[in-house]
Design a protein around this motif. Sequence first.
Motif, PDB file in Angstrom:
ATOM      1  N   GLY A   1      73.986  80.521  -5.146  1.00 58.02           N
ATOM      2  CA  GLY A   1      73.972  79.151  -4.901  1.00 58.02           C
ATOM      3  C   GLY A   1      75.151  78.583  -5.778  1.00 58.02           C
ATOM      4  O   GLY A   1      75.527  77.616  -5.651  1.00 58.02           O
ATOM      5  N   LEU A   2      75.853  79.357  -6.645  1.00 60.83           N
ATOM      6  CA  LEU A   2      77.123  79.239  -7.469  1.00 60.83           C
ATOM      7  C   LEU A   2      78.285  79.268  -6.811  1.00 60.83           C
ATOM      8  O   LEU A   2      78.376  80.232  -5.692  1.00 60.83           O
ATOM      9  N   ARG A   3      79.317  78.809  -6.985  1.00 61.22           N
ATOM     10  CA  ARG A   3      80.616  78.661  -6.207  1.00 61.22           C
ATOM     11  C   ARG A   3      81.596  78.858  -7.413  1.00 61.22           C
ATOM     12  O   ARG A   3      81.825  78.083  -8.344  1.00 61.22           O
ATOM     13  N   LEU A   4      82.532  80.186  -7.400  1.00 65.86           N
ATOM     14  CA  LEU A   4      83.658  80.091  -8.377  1.00 65.86           C
ATOM     15  C   LEU A   4      84.837  79.545  -7.563  1.00 65.86           C
ATOM     16  O   LEU A   4      85.193  80.194  -6.659  1.00 65.86           O
ATOM     17  N   GLU A   5      85.646  78.508  -8.100  1.00 67.82           N
ATOM     18  CA  GLU A   5      86.977  78.107  -7.753  1.00 67.82           C
ATOM     19  C   GLU A   5      88.081  78.319  -8.532  1.00 67.82           C
ATOM     20  O   GLU A   5      88.195  77.871  -9.602  1.00 67.82           O
ATOM     21  N   GLN A   6      88.765  79.424  -8.102  1.00 64.86           N
ATOM     22  CA  GLN A   6      89.981  79.770  -8.997  1.00 64.86           C
ATOM     23  C   GLN A   6      91.169  79.241  -8.665  1.00 64.86           C
ATOM     24  O   GLN A   6      91.559  79.312  -7.507  1.00 64.86           O
ATOM     25  N   LYS A   7      91.913  78.589  -9.688  1.00 63.21           N
ATOM     26  CA  LYS A   7      93.148  77.753  -9.383  1.00 63.21           C
ATOM     27  C   LYS A   7      94.237  78.590 -10.038  1.00 63.21           C
ATOM     28  O   LYS A   7      94.088  79.774 -10.384  1.00 63.21           O
ATOM     29  N   ASN A   8      95.508  78.059 -10.368  1.00 64.18           N
ATOM     30  CA  ASN A   8      96.608  78.480 -10.959  1.00 64.18           C
ATOM     31  C   ASN A   8      96.217  78.846 -12.226  1.00 64.18           C
ATOM     32  O   ASN A   8      96.551  79.963 -12.698  1.00 64.18           O
ATOM     33  N   LEU A   9      96.009  77.676 -12.894  1.00 66.44           N
ATOM     34  CA  LEU A   9      95.951  77.599 -14.563  1.00 66.44           C
ATOM     35  C   LEU A   9      94.367  77.219 -14.895  1.00 66.44           C
ATOM     36  O   LEU A   9      94.333  77.169 -16.298  1.00 66.44           O
ATOM     37  N   ALA A  10      93.739  77.219 -14.086  1.00 69.38           N
ATOM     38  CA  ALA A  10      92.068  76.652 -14.277  1.00 69.38           C
ATOM     39  C   ALA A  10      91.421  77.044 -13.280  1.00 69.38           C
ATOM     40  O   ALA A  10      91.598  77.959 -12.234  1.00 69.38           O
ATOM     41  N   ILE A  11      90.024  77.129 -13.737  1.00 69.23           N
ATOM     42  CA  ILE A  11      88.976  77.516 -12.892  1.00 69.23           C
ATOM     43  C   ILE A  11      87.572  76.660 -12.960  1.00 69.23           C
ATOM     44  O   ILE A  11      87.607  75.725 -14.000  1.00 69.23           O
ATOM     45  N   SER A  12      87.071  76.560 -11.813  1.00 64.46           N
ATOM     46  CA  SER A  12      85.853  75.602 -11.673  1.00 64.46           C
ATOM     47  C   SER A  12      84.443  76.407 -11.233  1.00 64.46           C
ATOM     48  O   SER A  12      84.552  77.188 -10.378  1.00 64.46           O
ATOM     49  N   LEU A  13      83.506  76.407 -11.940  1.00 66.43           N
ATOM     50  CA  LEU A  13      82.339  76.874 -11.667  1.00 66.43           C
ATOM     51  C   LEU A  13      81.420  75.868 -11.086  1.00 66.43           C
ATOM     52  O   LEU A  13      80.892  75.000 -11.878  1.00 66.43           O
TER      53      LEU A  13
END
Length: 257
Positions: free
Chosen positions: A111-123
Amino acid sequence: MLPRISADTALFLDFDGTLVELASQPEAVEIPPGLVDSLKTLSHQLNGALALVSGRRMLDLDQFLSPLRLPTAAEHGAHRRSADGELTSAHAVNMEAVLQTAGALVSQHPGLRLEQKNLAISLHYRHAPELESLCLAEMQAGIARSTGLDLMQGKCVIDIKPAGVSKGTAIAAFMAEAPFAGRTPLFAGDDVTDEAGFTQVQSMGGYAVKVGQGPTVAQHRCDSVGQLMAWLQSAVMANQATDTHNSNAKGSERLSA
């Protein structure tokens, strides 16, 4: 009552939960009819002093609002594009520990989603809200094994970004540059991650608008994305009426002369 967007306003707008409704997945947001045209017209009326200030990647924001390309602070201020198109970025920070932690959580909990960006991440845990405490504890542990990173908790999301940058620092940087400098700043946002921006504009004699419920330092509040959209559209029409009046007045002066 919401503050007036006038000719001397420097307008800063969050994206998710402010200009668009929150969606089940980051890529699933829907752009309201007329939003792009309203932003384009407002930007013109403000002589370019309108910027997005978001946790999103800059590329995502550009794609959602294409063909519009506004001055933008992305990834909570880690990336910034000025009105003249100049790009600036925070220094890259080693995120290996937090990436490993987030990756392990996602592999164990579908159910979790990892969003990897350029200099940050969002869980994201919107589809598994019962895992909020676990996600927060694990990501805090990951931060403790790292240096130069900050953790912020938003609406069903945990953001990890470089320390020392925020929506507040991004707005301050814009306000030191043309066409924003010398104007009255106004920032609208909906989440805890927007509070630094609210504090910044109010410290500069400007206005902050909180969209939706929840505690805030913002002096003003509107109930919904729809109400904020109506406020922006009313500003467009009010500025158009003012421009028409001023144009007619100048015409009358020339005739009387």
